[in-house]
Each structure stands twice: as structure tokens, then as C-alpha cells.
Design a protein around this motif. Sequence first.
Motif, mmCIF file in Angstrom:
data_model
loop_
_atom_site.group_PDB
_atom_site.id
_atom_site.type_symbol
_atom_site.label_atom_id
_atom_site.label_comp_id
_atom_site.label_asym_id
_atom_site.label_seq_id
_atom_site.Cartn_x
_atom_site.Cartn_y
_atom_site.Cartn_z
ATOM 1 N N LYS A 98 0.837 -1.202 0.000
ATOM 2 C CA LYS A 98 0.000 0.000 0.000
ATOM 3 C C LYS A 98 0.876 1.259 0.000
ATOM 4 C CE LYS A 98 -3.603 0.144 2.703
ATOM 5 N NZ LYS A 98 -4.456 -0.010 3.909
ATOM 6 N N ASP A 99 1.956 1.233 0.782
ATOM 7 C CA ASP A 99 2.870 2.373 0.801
ATOM 8 C C ASP A 99 3.525 2.572 -0.562
ATOM 9 O OD1 ASP A 99 2.258 2.721 3.462
ATOM 10 O OD2 ASP A 99 4.060 1.695 4.202
ATOM 11 N N ARG A 100 3.939 1.471 -1.182
ATOM 12 C CA ARG A 100 4.596 1.567 -2.487
ATOM 13 C C ARG A 100 3.657 2.157 -3.541
ATOM 14 N NH1 ARG A 100 8.353 -2.899 -3.028
ATOM 15 N NH2 ARG A 100 9.559 -2.986 -1.085
ATOM 16 N N PHE A 101 2.378 1.839 -3.450
ATOM 17 C CA PHE A 101 1.400 2.290 -4.448
ATOM 18 C C PHE A 101 0.657 3.561 -3.987
ATOM 19 C CE2 PHE A 101 2.039 -2.042 -5.833
ATOM 20 C CZ PHE A 101 1.892 -1.982 -7.226
ATOM 21 N N ASN A 102 1.204 4.233 -2.942
ATOM 22 C CA ASN A 102 0.606 5.462 -2.412
ATOM 23 C C ASN A 102 -0.854 5.248 -1.992
ATOM 24 O OD1 ASN A 102 2.949 7.074 -2.839
ATOM 25 N ND2 ASN A 102 2.403 7.268 -5.018
ATOM 26 N N GLN A 103 -1.092 4.138 -1.304
ATOM 27 C CA GLN A 103 -2.436 3.799 -0.856
ATOM 28 C C GLN A 103 -2.506 3.728 0.678
ATOM 29 O OE1 GLN A 103 -2.722 0.033 -2.861
ATOM 30 N NE2 GLN A 103 -3.626 0.926 -4.714
ATOM 31 N N SER A 104 -1.593 4.392 1.351
ATOM 32 C CA SER A 104 -1.497 4.273 2.806
ATOM 33 C C SER A 104 -2.781 4.665 3.514
ATOM 34 C CB SER A 104 -0.345 5.127 3.329
ATOM 35 O OG SER A 104 0.880 4.705 2.772
ATOM 36 N N MET A 105 -3.480 5.646 2.938
ATOM 37 C CA MET A 105 -4.702 6.124 3.577
ATOM 38 C C MET A 105 -5.946 5.441 3.026
ATOM 39 S SD MET A 105 -3.270 8.138 5.611
ATOM 40 C CE MET A 105 -4.734 8.832 6.356
ATOM 41 N N SER A 106 -5.748 4.486 2.149
ATOM 42 C CA SER A 106 -6.886 3.813 1.519
ATOM 43 C C SER A 106 -7.604 2.923 2.527
ATOM 44 C CB SER A 106 -6.414 2.959 0.335
ATOM 45 O OG SER A 106 -7.473 2.177 -0.167
ATOM 46 N N THR A 107 -8.933 2.981 2.513
ATOM 47 C CA THR A 107 -9.746 2.126 3.390
ATOM 48 C C THR A 107 -10.432 1.011 2.598
ATOM 49 O OG1 THR A 107 -11.641 3.605 3.123
ATOM 50 C CG2 THR A 107 -10.176 3.994 5.019
ATOM 51 N N GLY A 108 -10.119 0.923 1.315
ATOM 52 C CA GLY A 108 -10.725 -0.109 0.487
ATOM 53 C C GLY A 108 -10.102 -1.471 0.716
ATOM 54 N N VAL A 109 -10.546 -2.449 -0.048
ATOM 55 C CA VAL A 109 -10.052 -3.815 0.070
ATOM 56 C C VAL A 109 -8.767 -3.972 -0.751
ATOM 57 C CG1 VAL A 109 -10.550 -6.241 -0.408
ATOM 58 C CG2 VAL A 109 -12.364 -4.731 0.437
ATOM 59 N N HIS A 110 -7.752 -4.566 -0.126
ATOM 60 C CA HIS A 110 -6.488 -4.844 -0.815
ATOM 61 C C HIS A 110 -6.096 -6.302 -0.554
ATOM 62 C CE1 HIS A 110 -5.784 -0.677 -1.977
ATOM 63 N NE2 HIS A 110 -6.218 -0.339 -0.767
ATOM 64 N N VAL A 111 -5.469 -6.897 -1.560
ATOM 65 C CA VAL A 111 -5.167 -8.325 -1.497
ATOM 66 C C VAL A 111 -3.702 -8.562 -1.849
ATOM 67 C CG1 VAL A 111 -5.799 -10.623 -2.327
ATOM 68 C CG2 VAL A 111 -7.511 -8.787 -2.293
ATOM 69 N N PHE A 112 -3.009 -9.287 -0.988
ATOM 70 C CA PHE A 112 -1.628 -9.704 -1.257
ATOM 71 C C PHE A 112 -1.606 -11.222 -1.349
ATOM 72 C CE2 PHE A 112 2.707 -10.891 -0.119
ATOM 73 C CZ PHE A 112 3.448 -10.035 -0.932
ATOM 74 N N GLN A 113 -1.037 -11.753 -2.431
ATOM 75 C CA GLN A 113 -1.087 -13.199 -2.671
ATOM 76 C C GLN A 113 0.290 -13.750 -3.027
ATOM 77 O OE1 GLN A 113 -4.172 -12.566 -5.723
ATOM 78 N NE2 GLN A 113 -5.415 -14.036 -4.594
#
Length: 350
Positions: A98-113
Motif C-alpha cells: 500500500k505504501d509503495r502504491f501510495n495507498q497508505s490512507m486507503s480504506t478499500g479492500v487490498h489483497v496480497f497473494q
Amino acid sequence: MYFFVLLILIIGHLHTVSAVTHSLKYFYTGVSGDINFPEFTTVGLVDNVTFIYFDSNTKTAVPKTEWIKRVGPGYWVSQTKTCINLHQFFKNNIQVAKDRFNQSMSTGVHVFQWMYGCDWDDETGVIQGFDQYGYDGENFISLDLKTLSWIAPKPQAFITKNKWDSDKADNEYLKHYFTLECIEWLKKYLQYEETSQMRTVPPSVSLLQKTPSSPVTCHATGFYPSEVNILWQKDGPFQHEDVETGHTLPNGDGTFQKSVLLTVKPEEWKNNKYQCVVQVSGINKDFIKDLTESEIQTNRDTSIGHIITVVVAGLLAIGAAVIGVVNRKKKSKKASDDGSNSSNKSASNV
């Protein structure tokens, strides 16, 4: 299972499996955000059949096939502890991504696989290894086993690529794992599976009825293998009308269960000879239960509660799973059947 489908689509182009090729694969998924799905799940498959499963809700690694139980009782304790540790590991990697993609403040769903494994052609002896990470449904970084270098399709993964490419010792470990250790475990699992296929377990058969006017259910449970026929007879011939056949479901102990419902009026079965016949593949014996008042169990019986529990456990057990080690720097040790090691390779922070 949406996220597993995403990962399979991502890596589907990497390798194909022929009719004589066997495979050992592991799928790990970490999820963040408001979603009705476990934060962390792991699934292990042999020849695309799930043999072990873990999720962060149950916090317990469980067998999904009978043959995997042969690895020894300590295996499950070890796998459960490792999975619990990996849950935190995946939460950390989601935050890094999330930090790498500038999504630190994102509250949406994220998936790491993470998916890895090996293929072995039992005719030619050709082997393949594959190791790939994905983030939010797209390829993040993957291993080129021939060059022992990492492929980063996105600039956000360049930091990881440079770090992992520079670790020559760890990449040599990966080469050893995919060309030797993974294949050895795959062959061992195939031997367990072959031996298990010769095993048979007879069923326990019960006749169930909610009320005197309700349909009668013939319920068989605890049998192995899963191939089974459950038939109703009336005065000798098999009856196919007014019969509803259920699905074969797994029990938590590796055996199976199935029910077949007969709609018949009480005066009809009391004045004729009705029998439930259960036939399990590999067992040269029919298991027969006569439809009589003394044989029928109702919901008031404690045994019914047990059967319902088994059914629910079987349904909850559907899914699939397996484990890795948290520190990739840990050197590989000789695998053993007591659970002190497993067929998993180790993990690493991105």
C-alpha cells in the motif's frame, strides 16, 4: 474463493500441466479492508486437489484428505503455529505494498497473494518450479528459476527485485528447494495417496425421520472411499420414484457421508418391505437397513444431534491449505514425518 481465482488467472500462463505431470502447489492470500472473508488463508494442493487448509478465523491447520494424516501428529501443531505467524507476515506485506502504491490512507479492500510449487513429469523426469507474488489482482514479482533472478513488471516492485537479486545465497536455496526438496515431497505425497486409495472404511447407516408423516432419510456416514451408492428397495426391486439423492460430503476426519430421501406414506412402508442398501466402492458387501419403526430415529434422539453436528462439520470443512516458514533466511533442514518440517518453502518480506 474470488481471490484464489484472481491468482490462478494471473499465473495461468506460466506453466501447463500435461496428463503425466504431477504438481505440488501452495496458495496464500492476505486481505485487508472491510470484507466478509478471512484476513489470511492458505491452501495446499497435490495434482490440483486440496490436501490441507488454514484460515485466520479458525486458526487451525486441518487435513483435507485422508492420506495427509500419515505425516504424523506433530505436523498439525507445527503447521498451525507457522500459519498464525504468516498471518502477521502477510498483514505487514499488504501495508508495504500500500505504501509503495501510495495507498497508505486507503480504506478499500487490498489483497496480497503468493503462489509457488513444482511440477514433475513422471515419464520424462522434467521438473519445473514457480514462485510468484501478486497484489490487488496483478502480478507483483516472480522468479525466473533458470537465471535465478526476479522479474518485476511494475516499478513499485523494483525495490524488492534489487533486494532479492542481491541475495545470492537465498536464490541458491530456492533453486535447491524447487529442483530437489519440493519434488521429493511431491513424490512422498503421491505415495501416501496411492497407499490410501487401497484403504476402505465401512459406513454407519441410519434411518432418520422428523415426524411420522415426514419422508424417511437413509443416512450413511464414516465411509471411505467417497464412491458410494445408496438405494431404496421395495419388496426386492430397487425403487427410483419418490427418491431424492443428496451430495456426497466430506467429514472432518477424512471420511464421507451421503443421504438419500424416500417419500412414502407410513401405511405404505408398514405394509411392504422397504430396505435401504448402501454400497461402498472396494467393499464387497452391501450394508442394509430395514425400514421399521424400531430402526427409525427422530430429531428427539441424541444420535440425531450427533449426525447433524457431523454434517455441519463436513460443510464447514469444505474449502482448502498449507504452510510456509516465516523467515526466508532460515536454512532448509532435512524434512521428516514428525511435523518438524514440511514441504513448504520459506517466505520473505517484500
